[in-house]
Design an enzyme around this catalytic site. Structure first.
Site, mmCIF file in Angstrom:
data_model
loop_
_atom_site.group_PDB
_atom_site.id
_atom_site.type_symbol
_atom_site.label_atom_id
_atom_site.label_comp_id
_atom_site.label_asym_id
_atom_site.label_seq_id
_atom_site.Cartn_x
_atom_site.Cartn_y
_atom_site.Cartn_z
ATOM 1 N N GLY A 69 12.374 17.972 20.610
ATOM 2 C CA GLY A 69 13.600 17.251 20.290
ATOM 3 C C GLY A 69 13.769 17.011 18.798
ATOM 4 C CB THR A 70 11.409 15.867 16.173
ATOM 5 O OG1 THR A 70 11.025 14.714 16.928
ATOM 6 C CG2 THR A 70 11.461 15.529 14.698
ATOM 7 C CB SER A 198 12.365 16.763 24.020
ATOM 8 O OG SER A 198 10.967 16.627 24.027
ATOM 9 N N GLY A 199 11.175 19.247 26.097
ATOM 10 C CA GLY A 199 10.526 19.553 27.378
ATOM 11 C C GLY A 199 9.756 18.393 27.979
ATOM 12 C CG HIS A 200 7.415 15.405 25.560
ATOM 13 N ND1 HIS A 200 7.167 14.050 25.545
ATOM 14 C CD2 HIS A 200 8.029 15.687 24.391
ATOM 15 C CE1 HIS A 200 7.590 13.552 24.386
ATOM 16 N NE2 HIS A 200 8.123 14.517 23.680
ATOM 17 C CB THR A 236 4.865 34.342 17.761
ATOM 18 O OG1 THR A 236 4.757 35.326 16.732
ATOM 19 C CG2 THR A 236 4.471 34.951 19.100
ATOM 20 C CB CYS A 327 5.655 -2.341 16.574
ATOM 21 S SG CYS A 327 4.437 -2.841 15.384
HETATM 22 N N1 PLP Z 1 15.441 12.096 20.702
HETATM 23 C C1 PLP Z 1 15.214 11.142 21.604
HETATM 24 C C2 PLP Z 1 16.361 10.375 22.161
HETATM 25 C C3 PLP Z 1 13.913 10.855 22.022
HETATM 26 O O1 PLP Z 1 13.692 9.894 22.921
HETATM 27 C C4 PLP Z 1 12.839 11.604 21.461
HETATM 28 C C5 PLP Z 1 11.426 11.293 21.816
HETATM 29 O O2 PLP Z 1 11.029 10.152 21.864
HETATM 30 C C6 PLP Z 1 13.133 12.612 20.527
HETATM 31 C C7 PLP Z 1 14.437 12.828 20.171
HETATM 32 C C8 PLP Z 1 12.051 13.451 19.917
HETATM 33 O O3 PLP Z 1 11.626 14.449 20.810
HETATM 34 P P1 PLP Z 1 10.208 15.181 20.601
HETATM 35 O O4 PLP Z 1 9.166 14.203 20.990
HETATM 36 O O5 PLP Z 1 10.254 16.357 21.517
HETATM 37 O O6 PLP Z 1 10.135 15.595 19.183
#
Ligand code: PLP
Length: 388
Positions: A69-70, A198-200, A236, A327
């Site tokens: 996601g990041t 984000s997969g996880h 890759t 925090c």
């Molecule tokens: N965006 C949101 C709303 C999230 O909750 C998170 C993870 O906490 C992220 C982005 C970041 O995703 P990743 O952990 O895959 O980098």
């Protein structure tokens, strides 16, 4: 152990694990290689792309696999910046995830861009009128508005906001990390230009994600190199992760079909949790209760009961939840999400986030309710408020 922190990360789905294992083992070839060994690997990546496109209702060529996601959020923002250097205005919301907030702050501090941060109403949603007033035709580069909030589950009016952004000539990015597999996402025919997954967060492993890039827009890649992912994300491929996120998308889609047929087992359990806790404890408030929320998330506070103490006691009973008052970096700053909703420091310190998944069971929720009521009673006793 009762795991109710699924917005932090989710356990791997057994079906997802089974699908990915061969790609950590015999199917190890590089998908770009020319020999037969690479063929099933290439096919698996293509199948995963189809599965994700089916979840998002978009074209396969609009899917770019990333590390999470990041990366997807950063890549979307930095692409807009590179594509339109003359446009130096960005619009976002005060309740976005750090992956968006901090990337935009960098543009502000290092690049001299201007960022408008929309507030939220008491229920956590933005005011579309405020968004309309913030847009500057010819100057606004990108609007970033998350689909669902990670702390409260509050769902934003993304389709309407995207249409507004587009009609002013700006790009629109949505972070749908907390929405995937929980609420329907239909990108076809809409105005969203980029979207992050984000997969996880939906039962695939950590380290794999998706960036949707609408085929109508140009895209400036953050990573250049081998030309993978149609030149939009070099490197890759993380094949096992990609196969996993594809299968997780297929499982999420199957779950959403069940929801569309009128039964959302996750919402039933979340609502039961809120109802039972509210009935057995005085002074319980659900943050964002008036808004549309993802069915798995409950951000709630018990008057006079510190969330940090609750977390310790719940942990003793084997219940994993998180505090709503983040925090960060050792400072006890209150969560910007809760602050934007008008909560003061004491209310934010009382806020706990309980987040379920489709793997959560009714028995776990019953046990979690008992533990929650017990823990709040203990804290109140110690604080001299007496049990109830
Ligand atoms: N965006 C949101 C709303 C999230 O909750 C998170 C993870 O906490 C992220 C982005 C970041 O995703 P990743 O952990 O895959 O980098």
């Amino acid at each position: 152990m009762i795991y109710l922190d699924n917005n932090a990360t989710t356990p791997l789905d057994a079906e997802v694990r089974e699908a990915m294992l061969p790609f950590l083992d015999g199917h190890f070839a590089n998908p770009s290689s020319g020999y037969g060994l690479a063929r099933p690997v290439r096919r698996a990546v293509a199948r995963a792309r189809e599965q994700v496109a089916e979840l998002l209702d978009c074209e396969v060529e609009e899917i770019v696999f990333t590390s999470g996601g990041t990366e997807s959020d950063n890549a979307a923002i930095l692409s807009a910046r590179r594509l339109f250097p003359e446009r130096d205005h960005f619009v976002t919301c005060a309740a976005e995830h750090d992956a968006v907030t901090r990337c935009l702050r960098e543009l502000e501090e290092r690049d001299g861009c201007r960022v408008t941060r929309l507030g939220t109403r008491r229920d956590g949603t933005i005011d579309l009128g405020e968004l309309q007033s913030a847009l500057v035709p010819g100057r606004t580069s990108l609007v970033c508005l998350m689909q669902a909030n990670n702390e409260t589950g509050v769902v934003q009016p993304v389709a309407e906001a995207a249409a507004m952004a587009e009609s002013c000539g700006a790009l629109f990015h949505t972070d749908a990390v907390q929405a995937a597999g929980k609420v329907p996402i239909r990108l076809r025919g809409g105005h969203v230009h980029t979207l992050a997954l984000s997969g996880h967060k939906f039962h695939a492993p950590k380290g794999v994600g998706v960036l949707y890039v609408n085929r109508r827009i140009a895209f400036a890649p953050m990573l250049t190199g081998g030309g993978q992912e149609g030149g939009r994300r070099a490197g890759t491929e993380n094949v096992a992760g990609i196969v996993a996120i594809g299968m997780a998308a297929a499982c999420g889609r199957r779950h959403l079909e069940q929801v569309a047929a009128g039964h959302d087992p996750v919402a039933v359990l979340r609502d039961e949790f809120e109802r039972e806790v509210g009935a057995r404890l005085a002074g319980v408030t659900v943050n964002g209760a008036g808004a549309e929320r993802t069915p798995n998330t409950s951000s709630l506070r018990v008057a006079g009961v510190e969330a940090a103490a609750m977390m310790v006691l719940l942990d003793q009973r084997g219940v994993c939840v998180s505090a709503g008052s983040a925090c960060h970096t050792g400072t006890h700053a209150i969560s910007p999400v809760l602050a934007a909703m008008g909560l003061g420091a004491p209310e934010a310190r009382e806020t706990l986030r309980v987040s379920l998944s489709r793997l959560t069971t009714a028995a776990e929720i019953r046990e979690a309710v008992d533990a929650f009521v017990w823990a709040a009673g203990r804290v109140r006793e110690v604080m001299g408020q007496g049990p109830r």
